[in-house]
Design an enzyme around this catalytic site. Sequence first.
Site: not given
Length: 365
Positions: A142-144, A172, A168
């Site tokens: 993810t970009d997060e 990741k 989260y």
Amino acid sequence: MVSESFPDPHPRRLLITGGAGFIGSNFTQYWCENYQSDRVVVLDALTYAGNPQNLANLKARDNFHFVRGNICDRPLVDELLKTEAIETIVHFAAESHVDRSILAPDAFIQTNLVGTFTLLEAFRRHFPRIAENNPLFLHVSTDEVYGSLNPDDPPFTEMTPYAPNSPYSASKAGSDHLARSYFHTYQIPTVITNCSNNYGSYHFPEKLIPLMCINILLGKPLPVYGDGQNVRDWLYVLDHCRALETVIHRGKPGEMYNIGGNHEVKNIDLVKMLCAIVDELASDLPVRPSEQLITFVKDRPGHDRRYAIDATKIKTELGWTPSVTVEEGLRKTVRWYLDNRHWWQPLLSEEYQTYYQKLYGNSVL
Ligand code: NAD
Ligand code: TYD
């Protein structure tokens, strides 16, 4: 049928983890449709987010095999890799919802970190059996992991330092580092993709777009966090599937590729766009115009302000660009939720209501 974009005469043997979830099931359907000679095995624990209905039409195929199981179960993973002679792992399985990671982070560490480690380690042991068959471990992230941008910051590139802000995104980020280390230390061909917010069909009702769509249809409040000015870069899920296909064919082991929709939108603007589309497409709404339902609620703790992806690398090196505009994609998505009440209605279960009450309290019930 063999894909016209990527003629690939050698049938592959894929393990897709998390293939019963939102992106995983879209990808599994896409792959089975376009690569009918490939063997596709889905491993999914069927958590609250996994739905066997998403793959029901594939059950009768000889080349498709669904296994209900946990990616943390090493003997099961070892057995599957060996008996199915898996060459490509496409790893989607994860706990994926930031709000749930704030309420209860434990499962995120277990699945996202320990589960990814288990898969990588099993693939490393399996590797000598398939070393000649173009093996690949594609880790979908993810970009997060890059943290939050200010309004004038340039979008995230593959060089942006990791700065995850939620349990989260931290879990990741840790799993990305593990995937990277398996390439550098053991020369296991891993590739990491970091994509922006996806939307489309089969999206579990608690995420922003399906939640708003369903609440409009039910005449329920539309809970917008904080001031609604947070920005996300929206990517239509089938564009994401095409990007992953491109990476499987052309991606370079050890590399990372950012995947984005090139559509930055403020949450409040997105919700208003959705209201307008549902008002136009749905005939029997309980509340119309549905914008009246917008309700500002308490902000998410640590809410990242802005995400935006610079997808130049995948465009210039591999030739992928998104093809669906956010307006088109939202219309397709709304149409799908209108036509598929039988899919989402059973998901608004007692368990879902308990989660909803815990997250939003009584303000939007
Ligand atoms: P999802 O929550 O809809 O689906 C996750 C799937 O994984 C479910 O089918 C679930 O049953 C399965 N699963 C969970 N824990 C498991 C375990 N321990 N063992 C086996 N299966 C397990 O998630 P999604 O939105 O489809 O996201 C897929 C991947 O893409 C995730 O890795 C996520 O981090 C990443 N991603 C998602 C988005 C997005 O906007 N949805 C954006 C960027 C990256
Ligand atoms: P979400 O779909 O949870 O994705 P993420 O947090 O991974 O980006 O949320 C997208 C954006 O919408 C995010 O800024 C949080 C916001 N949001 C709301 O304003 N209200 C809601 O009820 C939800 C679920 C999200």
